[in-house]
Design an enzyme around this catalytic site. Structure first.
Site, PDB file in Angstrom:
ATOM      1  N   GLY A 177      45.747  59.714  35.219  1.00 20.56           N
ATOM      2  CA  GLY A 177      46.759  59.310  36.177  1.00 20.56           C
ATOM      3  C   GLY A 177      46.205  58.364  37.231  1.00 20.56           C
ATOM      4  N   GLY A 178      46.767  58.458  38.429  1.00 19.65           N
ATOM      5  CA  GLY A 178      46.357  57.592  39.522  1.00 19.65           C
ATOM      6  C   GLY A 178      44.896  57.713  39.880  1.00 19.65           C
ATOM      7  N   GLY A 412      34.857  21.699  28.244  1.00 20.13           N
ATOM      8  CA  GLY A 412      35.125  22.488  29.445  1.00 20.13           C
ATOM      9  C   GLY A 412      34.205  23.682  29.584  1.00 20.13           C
ATOM     10  CB  ALA A 413      32.632  25.945  27.117  1.00 22.33           C
TER      11      ALA A 413
END
Length: 522
Positions: A177-178, A412-413
């Site tokens: 859960g949280g 771009g890499a």
């Protein structure tokens, strides 16, 4: 002191000792035996493994909850299910809290949360690392919304201390859960196979909503989070080995963001040659090799701690030392997907760069990258946004940054992997480097497409044009001639040149613009 007063003190002291021993011992021996039968240690046993012997100082060991609903007024054990305090790791102060699963299943209630808040505040005030040993069943249902508010206080403190002190979460039991969001907010997550799980909704809820049948480990076990989700940075088979590596990680981190990482003397010479790299890395850019072998040859005594070793394995992120100084290493891994960058690799490296920058750890980037992974799934999955995370992290980093280009560095890499153009302080390259917009084959096909298609022997012309492109734009000195690489070095001098460069940059000071904070792609 009169005899009567002495007797009075003796009885009080004896009562105090009995109460504290009862608090340490836990609810009963049966509960301890059940914990051991699950393959798990008690909270105090874990703390003893984590901290230097005899260094632990516990706070609020006598705290009790004040809830009265659902029979809780009749069950008020000391400690309220969490052990908090501080001690030392390798002589340096470290704060810790550990859930005690034997008490209310380690579930968090109001008093339990307030103890954690206290130790988190102390860690922030003292400027010392915080380690949480998690083994709890989530919010204490009987205490309702006050338990949930307790989690809110933890999350707020996690966020406030982010990038200020190292925060390490060690998962030694369930976290559902949280409650799972606190570890997710910290810097590093450790998990132990079979005994630790993390998930927002458990198997029963998953089955009720989707009809899928799955076990707790299959849904949120250590290996799932280490290799699939990327939540866990480290995974182990047992608690002792896990906690030993927590100690090792702490030895590589500063106590806070105003300090440098600890320096360890080494007998490994700073000018040791690394000629073995000539055997490790093939000159043929199409052949794979293990980048970890390169890192092992370069760093002090061949020792490094790889972060997220099983997730996004096409990039390696590791902490190591060079001449005793801690460094963070980001490296493409040609042994996986040829070392391309994809969504997960970008996220992994971005987070690591950001963490190193927050804690004053210089960055060494080892480049051998053919580009970003092409494909519809990558584009639709947001490779632009995720790749920008890595770009942003590097551009935003103010620590010393040294780049070494081993072989390929395309498109771009190349830019994203800490090129000079985005702020690397020093860029070095081996004579095998190939820095270009794309590979020669692809470039020739684009530039000379008409000539190739019109030729009587297209394949022969294609080979000729590929050769021309390599000769003109991809020779190893092209970038150096234009100032985009500071020097082309012998692979055998890689360790020496890294150490020299980082020593020169040790007092680096970078001005940052006045702003509340940046707005990175999330």
């Amino acid at each position: 002191m009169s005899e009567a007063l002495a007797v009075g003190f003796d009885s009080k002291l004896e009562e105090l000792r009995e109460i504290k021993e009862a608090a340490r011992r836990g609810p009963d021996d049966t509960a301890t035996a059940r914990q051991h039968d699950r393959g798990k240690l008690t909270a105090h046993e874990r703390i003893e493994l984590l901290l230097d012997p005899g260094s632990f100082t516990e706070i609020e060991s006598l705290r009790r909850h004040r809830a009265t609903a659902f029979g809780l007024e009749h069950r008020k054990p000391y400690s309220d299910g969490v052990v908090c305090g501080w001690g030392t790791v390798h002589g340096r102060t470290v704060f810790v809290y550990a859930h005690d699963f034997r008490i209310f299943g380690g579930a968090l209630g109001e008093a339990h949360a307030q103890k954690i808040h206290k130790v988190m505040d102390l860690a922030a005030a003292a400027g010392a690392p915080l380690v949480s040993l998690n083994d709890g069943a989530g919010a204490r249902i009987q205490e309702g919304v006050t338990a949930l508010a307790g989690y809110g206080g933890i999350f707020q403190r996690n966020t406030r201390s982010s990038g200020v002190i190292p925060q390490i979460s060690v998962m030694l039991g369930p976290c559902a859960g949280g409650a799972a969001y606190s570890p997710a907010l910290t810097d590093f997550v450790f998990m132990v196979r079979e005994t630790s799980q993390m998930f927002i909704t458990g198997p029963d809820v998953v089955h009720a909503v989707t009809g899928e049948e799955i076990t707790q480990n299959g849904l949120g076990g250590a290996d799932v989070h280490a290799s699939t989700s990327g939540v866990a940075a480290f995974v182990y088979d047992d608690e002792p080995s896990c906690l030993e590596d927590v100690r090792y990680l702490i030895s590589l981190l500063p106590s806070n963001n105003n300090e440098a990482p600890p320096v360890e003397p080494t007998a490994d010479p700073a000018d040791r040659r690394t000629d073995k790299l000539l055997e490790v890395v093939p000159t043929d850019a199409a052949r794979a090799y293990d980048m970890c072998a390169v890192i092992e040859e370069i760093v002090d005594d061949g020792e490094f701690l790889q972060v997220h070793a099983a997730w996004a394995t096409n990039v390696v992120c590791a902490l190591a030392r060079l001449d005793g100084q801690v460094v963070g290493i980001v490296a493409n891994q040609p042994a996986t997907l040829a070392g391309v960058l994809d969504i997960e690799a970008s996220e992994k490296a971005a987070r690591f760069v950001q963490t190193c920058d927050a804690f004053n750890i210089p960055l060494v980037t080892l480049v051998d990258v053919p580009g970003f992974l092409p494909g519809v799934d990558q584009e639709h999955g947001g490779i632009i946004r995720h790749g920008a995370k890595l770009l942003y992290s590097y551009c935003n980093a103010t620590v010393p940054r040294v780049q070494v280009i081993l072989r390929k560095a395309y498109g771009g890499a190349y830019i994203v992997m800490d090129s000079r153009s985005i702020g690397a302080d020093v860029s070095l390259a081996w004579p095998t480097n190939e820095i270009a917009v794309m590979g020669a084959e692809g470039a020739a096909n684009v530039i000379f497409r008409r000539e190739i298609n019109a030729a009587d022997d297209p394949e022969a012309v294609r080979r000729q044009k590929i050769k021309e492109y390599k000769t003109e734009l991809m020779h190893p000195y092209y970038a150096a001639e234009r100032g985009l690489v500071d020097d082309v070095i012998e692979p055998g001098r890689t360790r020496e040149m890294l150490i020299r460069s980082l020593a020169m940059l040790r007092a680096k000071h970078a001005e940052v613009p006045a702003r509340k904070h940046g707005n990175p792609p999330m």
